[in-house]
Design an enzyme around this catalytic site. Sequence first.
Site, PDB file in Angstrom:
ATOM      1  NE  ARG A   1      -4.120  -1.720   0.456  1.00  0.00           N
ATOM      2  CZ  ARG A   1      -4.026  -3.030  -0.018  1.00  0.00           C
ATOM      3  NH1 ARG A   1      -3.093  -3.481  -0.543  1.00  0.00           N
ATOM      4  NH2 ARG A   1      -4.998  -3.617   0.069  1.00  0.00           N
TER       5      ARG A   1
ATOM      6  CB  SER B   1      -8.439  -1.540   3.893  1.00  0.00           C
ATOM      7  OG  SER B   1      -8.910  -2.673   3.496  1.00  0.00           O
TER       8      SER B   1
ATOM      9  CD  GLU C   1      -4.733   2.113   1.948  1.00  0.00           C
ATOM     10  OE1 GLU C   1      -3.842   2.726   1.030  1.00  0.00           O
ATOM     11  OE2 GLU C   1      -5.948   2.062   2.006  1.00  0.00           O
TER      12      GLU C   1
HETATM   13  N1  EPU Z   1     -11.108 -10.604   9.946  1.00  0.00           N
HETATM   14  C1  EPU Z   1     -11.713 -10.440  11.189  1.00  0.00           C
HETATM   15  N2  EPU Z   1     -12.701  -9.520  11.222  1.00  0.00           N
HETATM   16  C2  EPU Z   1     -13.075  -8.424  10.257  1.00  0.00           C
HETATM   17  C3  EPU Z   1     -12.402  -8.554   9.084  1.00  0.00           C
HETATM   18  C4  EPU Z   1     -11.255  -9.536   9.146  1.00  0.00           C
HETATM   19  O1  EPU Z   1     -11.567 -11.479  11.916  1.00  0.00           O
HETATM   20  O2  EPU Z   1     -13.769  -7.864  10.623  1.00  0.00           O
HETATM   21  C5  EPU Z   1     -10.177 -11.529   9.722  1.00  0.00           C
HETATM   22  C6  EPU Z   1     -10.651 -12.533   8.466  1.00  0.00           C
HETATM   23  O3  EPU Z   1     -11.476 -13.430   9.241  1.00  0.00           O
HETATM   24  C7  EPU Z   1      -9.512 -13.039   8.085  1.00  0.00           C
HETATM   25  C8  EPU Z   1      -8.476 -11.964   8.204  1.00  0.00           C
HETATM   26  O4  EPU Z   1      -9.027 -11.018   9.075  1.00  0.00           O
HETATM   27  O5  EPU Z   1      -9.175 -14.083   8.528  1.00  0.00           O
HETATM   28  C9  EPU Z   1      -8.272 -11.150   6.839  1.00  0.00           C
HETATM   29  O6  EPU Z   1      -9.457 -10.641   6.299  1.00  0.00           O
HETATM   30  P1  EPU Z   1      -9.711 -10.398   4.708  1.00  0.00           P
HETATM   31  O7  EPU Z   1      -9.435 -11.589   4.034  1.00  0.00           O
HETATM   32  O8  EPU Z   1     -11.016  -9.685   4.615  1.00  0.00           O
HETATM   33  O9  EPU Z   1      -8.696  -9.300   4.187  1.00  0.00           O
HETATM   34  P2  EPU Z   1      -7.903  -8.106   5.074  1.00  0.00           P
HETATM   35  O10 EPU Z   1      -6.443  -8.456   5.558  1.00  0.00           O
HETATM   36  O11 EPU Z   1      -8.750  -7.497   6.206  1.00  0.00           O
HETATM   37  C10 EPU Z   1      -6.746  -7.110   2.851  1.00  0.00           C
HETATM   38  C11 EPU Z   1      -6.845  -5.812   2.029  1.00  0.00           C
HETATM   39  C12 EPU Z   1      -8.272  -5.341   1.361  1.00  0.00           C
HETATM   40  C13 EPU Z   1      -8.386  -6.705   0.404  1.00  0.00           C
HETATM   41  C14 EPU Z   1      -8.308  -8.051   1.257  1.00  0.00           C
HETATM   42  C15 EPU Z   1      -8.559  -9.322   0.420  1.00  0.00           C
HETATM   43  C16 EPU Z   1      -5.347  -4.232   3.406  1.00  0.00           C
HETATM   44  C17 EPU Z   1      -5.195  -3.019   4.286  1.00  0.00           C
HETATM   45  N3  EPU Z   1      -6.585  -4.721   2.954  1.00  0.00           N
HETATM   46  O12 EPU Z   1      -7.965  -7.178   3.948  1.00  0.00           O
HETATM   47  O13 EPU Z   1      -7.896  -4.378   0.452  1.00  0.00           O
HETATM   48  O14 EPU Z   1      -9.480  -6.648  -0.452  1.00  0.00           O
HETATM   49  O15 EPU Z   1      -7.205  -8.100   1.993  1.00  0.00           O
HETATM   50  O16 EPU Z   1      -7.218  -9.510  -0.113  1.00  0.00           O
HETATM   51  O17 EPU Z   1      -4.494  -4.785   3.138  1.00  0.00           O
HETATM   52  C18 EPU Z   1      -8.453  -1.954   0.678  1.00  0.00           C
HETATM   53  O18 EPU Z   1      -7.148  -1.742   0.550  1.00  0.00           O
HETATM   54  O19 EPU Z   1      -9.256  -1.087   0.562  1.00  0.00           O
HETATM   55  C19 EPU Z   1      -9.029  -3.398   0.558  1.00  0.00           C
HETATM   56  C20 EPU Z   1     -10.300  -3.652   0.669  1.00  0.00           C
END
Ligand code: EPU
Length: 336
Positions: A160, A235, A331
């Site tokens: 990012r 995010s 971010e």
């Molecule tokens: N999780 C929770 N609670 C929540 C959200 C997530 O426990 O409310 C847990 C999920 O269960 C999972 C882990 O956290 O085990 C990761 O969650 P997720 O796969 O939704 O991805 P993320 O790490 O929260 C990142 C990116 C997103 C992208 C997703 C999918 C960043 C800051 N965010 O989110 O990007 O869509 O992976 O690859 O790296 C964005 O940047 O605007 C964005 C949406």
Amino acid sequence: MKIQHNISLKQYNTFGIDVNAERFIEINSVIELKSLLKKEKDLFIISGGSNMLLLSDIKTLVVFLNIEGIIIQETQENDVFVTANSGENWHDFVLWCIDQNYGGLENLSLIPGNVGSCPIQNIGAYGVEVKDTIHQVTAIEINTGKTRVFSNQECDFGYRNSIFKNELKGKYIITTVAFKLTKSEHIIYDSYGAIRAVLDENSITEPTISDVSKAIVGIRASKLPDPKQIGNSGSFFKNPVVKKIVFEQIQRNNPTMPFYKVNDDAFKIPAGWLIETCGFKGKRYGDAGVHKNQALVLVNFGNATGNEIYTLAQKIQTSVSETFGIPLEIEVNIVH
Ligand code: EPU
């Protein structure tokens, strides 16, 4: 190309924050942009408006950058070079590539915003970052009006992050992004998160780029709010990377905590999990809130001000820091 006065920016930012632009101009071509730069240097650039939180009215000239156009530059045996101008809607561009059977961007389906901002924060999702396909970025220097072409390496991409968020912040306006995509023998990334499960449900064993895109569109739509319905900027925080000793300490008390190993001494912890564990998921304070399906996304239910969202973000930062000792980095670009 005409300066307008006192324009609400509510429809120009995906958070839907209603601030006033004292002066506002729409730019539709590089020629228009260059001619503007001869007269005005103090500018606030807005394109897709998908990664910003506006805290107050904007006194400097707001430039709505809306330069469209896609060109296939060169095709090789297995690769194709495509340039897209900064005002192209990102998801529409991804769909256009899939229609042409050009591979590489399908995992980045349904990300809000325009092409011009994709290199700034190196958008990423489902195991792919846009830096993997960016060949070059063309930008105009605000001070001189000169065009400069940045190679992928010169963009200094990170998680990012890029040179446009650091040393060159506010110095260049991105006009065109060139991508190197595959024409055949696409590399399919379907192992991340729920993609494989969705493909299995539909009995797809050898997915095409279109199958991957459709699966991701479904997953994103089920978890992330559509900015057209509920204002948001995706995010709001970055996922923090912590040292092994810190990670192990937190894991001892929270054995089910999800994580990604970055290297032997560094672990990425999902900020969404930290925020949910601190009790914020689905919470609403007036019109500012935390999304019910993904705690990493702050939302505007209608008429929240930028400061109300920002106050909530700070409350979350304090709580995560007090509970886990981890500082959460914002971010989204905060515009004071
Ligand atoms: N999780 C929770 N609670 C929540 C959200 C997530 O426990 O409310 C847990 C999920 O269960 C999972 C882990 O956290 O085990 C990761 O969650 P997720 O796969 O939704 O991805 P993320 O790490 O929260 C990142 C990116 C997103 C992208 C997703 C999918 C960043 C800051 N965010 O989110 O990007 O869509 O992976 O690859 O790296 C964005 O940047 O605007 C964005 C949406």
